[in-house]
Structures are given as structure tokens and as C-alpha cells.
Scaffold this active site. Sequence first.
Site, PDB file in Angstrom:
ATOM      1  N   SER A  35      20.698  28.125 -13.898  1.00  0.00           N
ATOM      2  CA  SER A  35      19.235  28.049 -13.791  1.00  0.00           C
ATOM      3  C   SER A  35      18.694  26.643 -13.954  1.00  0.00           C
ATOM      4  O   SER A  35      17.544  26.380 -13.596  1.00  0.00           O
ATOM      5  CB  SER A  35      18.578  28.964 -14.831  1.00  0.00           C
ATOM      6  N   ASP A 323       9.806  27.148 -20.971  1.00  0.00           N
ATOM      7  CA  ASP A 323       9.988  28.493 -21.511  1.00  0.00           C
ATOM      8  C   ASP A 323      10.971  28.412 -22.669  1.00  0.00           C
ATOM      9  O   ASP A 323      11.240  27.326 -23.185  1.00  0.00           O
ATOM     10  CB  ASP A 323      10.425  29.484 -20.419  1.00  0.00           C
ATOM     11  N   HIS A 326      14.326  26.563 -20.892  1.00  0.00           N
ATOM     12  CA  HIS A 326      14.324  25.512 -19.868  1.00  0.00           C
ATOM     13  C   HIS A 326      13.277  24.426 -20.118  1.00  0.00           C
ATOM     14  O   HIS A 326      12.211  24.706 -20.670  1.00  0.00           O
ATOM     15  CB  HIS A 326      14.086  26.141 -18.490  1.00  0.00           C
TER      16      HIS A 326
END
Length: 360
Positions: A35, A323, A326
Site C-alpha cells: 500500500s 491514516d 500511512h
Amino acid sequence: MALVPVLLLAFFFSMSVGGGNAQPKVPAIYVFGDSTADVGNNNYLPGSNAKANFPHYGIDFPHSRPTGRFSNGYNGIDFLAGHMGFRRSPPPYLSLTSNTSHGILKGLRGVNFASGGSGILDSTGTTITMTQQIKYFATLKSRIAQRLNLERTNDVLSKSIFLVSDGGNDVFAFFQQNNAPNSTQKQQFYGTLTYNYQNHIKALHDLGARKFGIIDVAPVGCCPYSRSLHPLGACIDVLNDLAVGVNDAVKVMLRNLSSTLKGMKYSLGSSYAVVSNTIADPEAAGFKEVKSACCGGGNLNAQSGCSPNSTYCDTRKEYLFWDRIHPTQGASKKAGQAIYGGSLLYASPINFKQLVEDDG
């Protein structure tokens, strides 16, 4: 029919060396990982696992569009691509569904195969494994070679940059199974991880990759999610120790591998150093909040993920984390600058700029 390969190649090279202010410094960028690098592949997967194609993700992306990036805007790959003369990361592979000339042209400029939730180990996560990402690349190469020819394709790939950002999910998965590993268990984990990582790099090398930009594992024990597990909101030391162990093992593996694989060149970028130094001195890096997430809920805004119903901060430029795991767009921009053109602290044995400019 014979004109098609010639026209494709002519168009490709005209796009590589011309067109406005941003002139690409390499033919293409091919991206693999999790991610930290995904720009939308997971949007095309069934279910809702590991996705970021909804608000408030993308709130600072052009037109406030959630693209599938795990960020309020651009991610680190976008900024690295920008330093290399591209507008942003190449498109996600799963968005290039057609085998048309247009699709092949896009592939010649680069493709992003990364998938949020995946790892170096294929047992990590339930999204697109690293092995599958490389299989997708093999399929793309075959399509390009059918249009150009194998020799020309290999020449383009040998000058292109292969970016890999992975390993964090493997660390989390190992920790979830054993949150107090002994030395032997840690060494076994590092050995398994580097063995698989080595095989992935060998597979890419066999397919024509020569210039590798590798990004190490950040101090995942200090992300808001990890801090929310600590009664005092402190970093989880075991997770950071595991990240350091993985990074050290990967550094040795890359050094050894580069001496055996013909033509292999690499730069190992340290997201660990970037994030650690930012947390140690936030003000010097231009941040005010390095513990809490901007978007989320609960303690440190990290007990629930970022969603359309979440609260989010207005001062996103002051936050290290978007978040609970991240970084913000601002943090990714600083990491991209450090890894691309910074000192040996942030990238070694050469930085990404030197890797790009190495024509030897």
C-alpha cells in the site's frame, strides 16, 4: 502490419525525450509492492479488503478524487516518479485491460503493479501477491515484445527503473503471530523473508530488469495504529526491532546479489531513517503532529480506519500520518526528496538520482 512496431517505438521515444518541461530521465518506471506504492490496483479486486477508493482518501488529490492511493493525495511513488521527470506514478496494471496498441504504449511508459495488503511473502495478505505482480509484468513484457521485438524490449527495460516498496505487512503479520519472538525466531523470519525477496529480484532480473530502487520498511512500531496498542501511546519497540532486522538483512542480500546478477544496479532508500528522524525532531522536518492520524477515529484517531464517516484534520500539512498506518502527502513528498537526492543516510550505496543517471 510491419509499420506498427516502428510507429510504436517512434512514438515511445518521442514521449520519452520530449513534451513540455518534464522530460523523463528513464524510459519507464515499473512499480511493485504494497500500500505504500499502490495507486489503484486494489480498486479492481472483489470485496472491500485493503481499499482506499472512497473519501476521505484523495481529498488533496486533483479534484479531491480518491484514486486508491492510501493517502490524502499523492504517495511516495508519485514523488519519486516526479523527480524522474514523469507527471506521477505510472497507472495501475489492472486499469490496462486491453491488449491494444494504446494499452501497449502505456505499458512502455511504465506500469504500477503494487497492491495494498500484500507482502514479500505470498502468505502475507489476501490481495495481489508479489509473485502474481511479477507474473503480470511478464505478461506485459510479452505483449510489448510482440509489438517491438525482444531485443528492443530488453534494451528499454535495462534502462528503466524498477521500484519495490514492501515488507511492512510481513512484519505486522509476523508480530501478530508472535509478539515476543526470541532471537532464533527472528533470525528464521529474516532468513525466510530475504530468501523470498531475493527470488523476486532474480525473477525480475530474468525478465530484463537491471536498475532497482528498493525502499525499506519504515518504523512501523511508531505508526498511530501501533501506538494505539500501547497503554501510554508509545512506539511498539518489538515492531521497530523487527523492521530494523529486516532492513539490515535486505541490505546484505542486495549487496551480495548485485555481485552475482549481471548488470544489476541498485539503491536502497531508507523510509526508516526518514520517518525516525522526523519523529525525533518534528519541527525541523516541518511537522507538528507525529503521533496521531489525521483521518480516523478513537484514541490517536487510530482505533478505526479512515472512512467517509471519519473525522479528519484541517491542518494536513502539519501531520506525519494521514491514516493509522500511512503517511500524508506532505510526508511522502519529503521522503521522496530525501531518498531521491539525499545523503547516504537516506539511500545507499548510491541515491536514486545517481541510479537514474548511471548509464554504465
